[in-house]
Scaffold this active site. Structure first.
Site, PDB file in Angstrom:
ATOM      1  N   LYS A 188       0.849  -1.192   0.000  1.00  0.00           N
ATOM      2  CA  LYS A 188       0.000   0.000   0.000  1.00  0.00           C
ATOM      3  C   LYS A 188       0.884   1.240   0.000  1.00  0.00           C
ATOM      4  O   LYS A 188       1.489   1.595   1.007  1.00  0.00           O
ATOM      5  CB  LYS A 188      -0.932   0.063   1.210  1.00  0.00           C
ATOM      6  N   ARG A 244       3.886   8.016  14.994  1.00  0.00           N
ATOM      7  CA  ARG A 244       2.484   8.020  15.437  1.00  0.00           C
ATOM      8  C   ARG A 244       1.724   6.826  14.832  1.00  0.00           C
ATOM      9  O   ARG A 244       1.086   6.053  15.548  1.00  0.00           O
ATOM     10  CB  ARG A 244       1.812   9.341  15.010  1.00  0.00           C
ATOM     11  N   GLY A 246       3.095   4.214  13.329  1.00  0.00           N
ATOM     12  CA  GLY A 246       3.796   2.976  13.671  1.00  0.00           C
ATOM     13  C   GLY A 246       3.256   2.371  14.968  1.00  0.00           C
ATOM     14  O   GLY A 246       3.094   1.150  15.082  1.00  0.00           O
ATOM     15  N   GLU A 264       9.552   0.966  10.667  1.00  0.00           N
ATOM     16  CA  GLU A 264      10.695   1.838  10.332  1.00  0.00           C
ATOM     17  C   GLU A 264      10.141   3.250  10.413  1.00  0.00           C
ATOM     18  O   GLU A 264       9.381   3.669   9.537  1.00  0.00           O
ATOM     19  CB  GLU A 264      11.186   1.547   8.910  1.00  0.00           C
ATOM     20  N   CYS A 299      13.987  10.577   6.528  1.00  0.00           N
ATOM     21  CA  CYS A 299      13.831  10.140   7.918  1.00  0.00           C
ATOM     22  C   CYS A 299      15.135  10.310   8.695  1.00  0.00           C
ATOM     23  O   CYS A 299      15.121  10.607   9.874  1.00  0.00           O
ATOM     24  CB  CYS A 299      13.387   8.691   7.952  1.00  0.00           C
ATOM     25  N   GLU A 398      10.293  15.969  14.825  1.00  0.00           N
ATOM     26  CA  GLU A 398      10.659  15.762  13.422  1.00  0.00           C
ATOM     27  C   GLU A 398       9.876  16.763  12.559  1.00  0.00           C
ATOM     28  O   GLU A 398       8.646  16.769  12.583  1.00  0.00           O
ATOM     29  CB  GLU A 398      10.320  14.330  12.995  1.00  0.00           C
TER      30      GLU A 398
END
Ligand code: NAD
Length: 494
Positions: A188, A244, A246, A264, A299, A398
């Site tokens: 997806k 969030r 994850g 990840e 990331c 982040e």
């Protein structure tokens, strides 16, 4: 290819936004779709199937049937290898087409879509194909009256959910090891950048990956993504995205069938430059090049820069001289190094952090504004804040945009303590000519990857993943097979 040629070609791009299920292009069961908008100029590229639970059921059914009848899982590794290498070759043959789709879809410069994204993605699939017929299983050192085999088996039906920042590469990091190990896969892609994933599924079919083995369901996270996370017949979910979501993925695994769940996630990586760094120019180029690469939407971007106070001014002078080179430009111009921000939501988030940085007292030394508004696209200037305090939001959260926060230090121990005082642990770096100091510091930095006197080295042979809330698995390298295989012990009485 010249800028004009890329623009000409972009006008003729045909978007097929239908899902790929059981080897066929299909609309969503509901018939619903969403618009695919290019952040380069706000142009609508086409419509993409909005898959939901019913589509997930069909794709899981197809993937399960393929897995059970062994059309892929039962093939000899050498046969899967040949098919995956053909798949990688086809990606190279369609390099320009894939690069253009990626750039139009999420805004990154065409030079990098071609030279980094397609290149690394095809190499990843090739590498796992090449690896799979060279891995041996084990025999345990048991007593003489028995034989115990320890073998890896594919886990079964794998769902992969990926983000939009490196759409093709994040897809490849899942496709390569999952398919090489013999699983069936449902991918997806992000609703913000689904186009290359759909095209990859077509190329895989053309290469000979059997129908049902690699399905792609575009759609929203809380619809298609959630249905995959909660599905009782998905054996493994490999997620790349925000911390969030994850956390939700891990909960969904617990609420459903305890599918293997790998995450990840995000980062807020620290880059520590000591006064004795061996090459200040290289340290500046590494810091600036890495934070602004991919519009800061990486990331592992080194978004917290700790500079030793005695070289702070010299460092900043060189950094500020370099920043104009990263001014956003036309992503279809092969000279452009900073492209568009993926969508208006991300744009608002990044500009919000910039306002927050200003309001909290950090000194804005470069950028801080939206740019190229006349194009209809979404662009932000490379931004640098000095005088950042560890308590500020721009030092803790982040941002995922072209924003660098500079903190200074006088005591390396204190810098390491601050570098580690984050919920993330994806990457970190230290620059010093003293190798003992470098190694001591690298050992203390709580991150999945630590760089010494460089930042951007990357190779498919090394694992990539995070400590703490940056996630729990590793992509890339042979270690990635741990995510997509079960270990089976077979005891044999002699
Ligand atoms: P995101 O978490 O918003 O979305 C990621 C994917 O999850 C998308 O496909 C989305 O549709 C899906 N999703 C959203 N809500 C969901 C739900 N409730 N259930 C199931 N799926 C859901 O992240 P993003 O904005 O697409 O990507 C940026 C994030 O990804 C950043 O935090 C970045 O650091 C991280 N990232 C991490 C790595 C890594 O390897 N560690 C690599 C790239 C990006």
């Amino acid at each position: 290819m010249a800028t004009e040629s890329w623009h000409e070609r972009s006008k003729t791009v045909q978007i097929d936004g239908r899902a790929v299920v059981d080897g066929k292009r299909v609309d969503a069961v509901s018939g619903a779709h969403f618009d695919c908008i290019s952040p380069i100029d706000g142009r609508k590229l086409g419509e993409v199937a909005r898959c939901t639970e019913s589509d997930v059921d069909l794709a899981v059914h197809s993937a399960r049937a393929a897995f059970e009848d062994g059309r892929w899982s039962g093939k000899a590794p050498v046969d899967r290898k040949r098919t995956l290498i053909r798949f990688a070759d086809l990606m190279l043959a369609h390099k320009d087409e894939l690069a253009l789709l990626e750039t139009l879809d999420m805004g990154k410069p065409i030079r990098y879509s071609r030279s980094v994204d397609v290149q690394l993605a095809q190499n990843c699939i090739r590498w796992y194909g090449e690896a799979i017929d060279k891995i041996y299983d084990e025999v345990a050192p048991t007593a003489q009256d028995s034989l115990a085999l320890i073998q890896r088996e594919p886990v079964g039906v794998v769902a992969a959910i990926i983000p939009w920042n490196y759409p093709m590469l994040m897809a490849a990091w899942k496709i390569g090891p999952a398919l090489a190990a013999g699983n069936s896969l449902i991918l997806k892609p992000s609703e913000k950048a689904p186009l290359t994933s759909l095209r990859l599924a077509e190329l895989a079919l053309e290469a000979g990956v059997p129908e049902g083995v690699f399905n792609v369901l575009p759609g929203y996270g809380d619809e298609a993504g959630k249905a995959l996370g909660l599905h009782m017949d998905v054996d493994c979910i490999a997620f790349t995205g925000s911390t969030r979501v994850g956390k939700q993925i891990l909960q969904m695994a617990g609420q459903s069938n305890l599918k293997r769940a790998w995450t990840e996630l995000g980062g807020k990586s620290a880059n520590i430059v000591c006064a004795d760094c061996p090459d200040l120019d290289a340290a500046v180029a590494g810091a600036i090049g890495s934070i602004y690469f991919n519009q800061g939407e990486s990331c592992n971007a080194p978004s917290r820069l700790f500079v030793e106070e005695s070289i702070r001014e010299a460092f900043l002078e060189k950094a500020l001289a370099m920043i104009p080179k990263y001014a956003p430009g036309d992503p279809l111009d092969p000279d452009t190094v900073m492209g568009a921000i993926v969508d208006s939501i991300q744009m608002k988030t990044v500009l919000g952090y910039i306002e927050d940085g200003k309001a909290s007292g950090a000194r804005l030394l470069a950028g801080g504004q939206a740019a190229r508004a006349e194009t209809g696209g979404l662009y932000i200037e490379p931004t640098l804040f000095d005088g950042v305090d560890a308590s500020m939001r721009i030092a803790r959260e982040e941002i995922f945009g072209p924003v660098l926060s500079v903190l200074s230090f006088t005591d390396l121990d204190e810098a390491v303590r601050q570098a580690n005082s984050t919920s993330y642990g994806l990457a970190a770096a230290v620059w010093t000519a003293d190798m003992s100091r470098a190694i001591r510091t690298a050992r203390r930095l709580r991150a999945g990857t630590v760089h010494v006197n460089q930042y951007d080295s990357d190779d498919i042979t090394v694992p990539f993943g995070g400590y703490k809330q940056s996630g729990n698995g590793r992509d890339k390298s042979l270690h990635a097979f741990d995510k997509y295989t079960e270990l089976k012990t077979t005891w044999i009485q002699i």
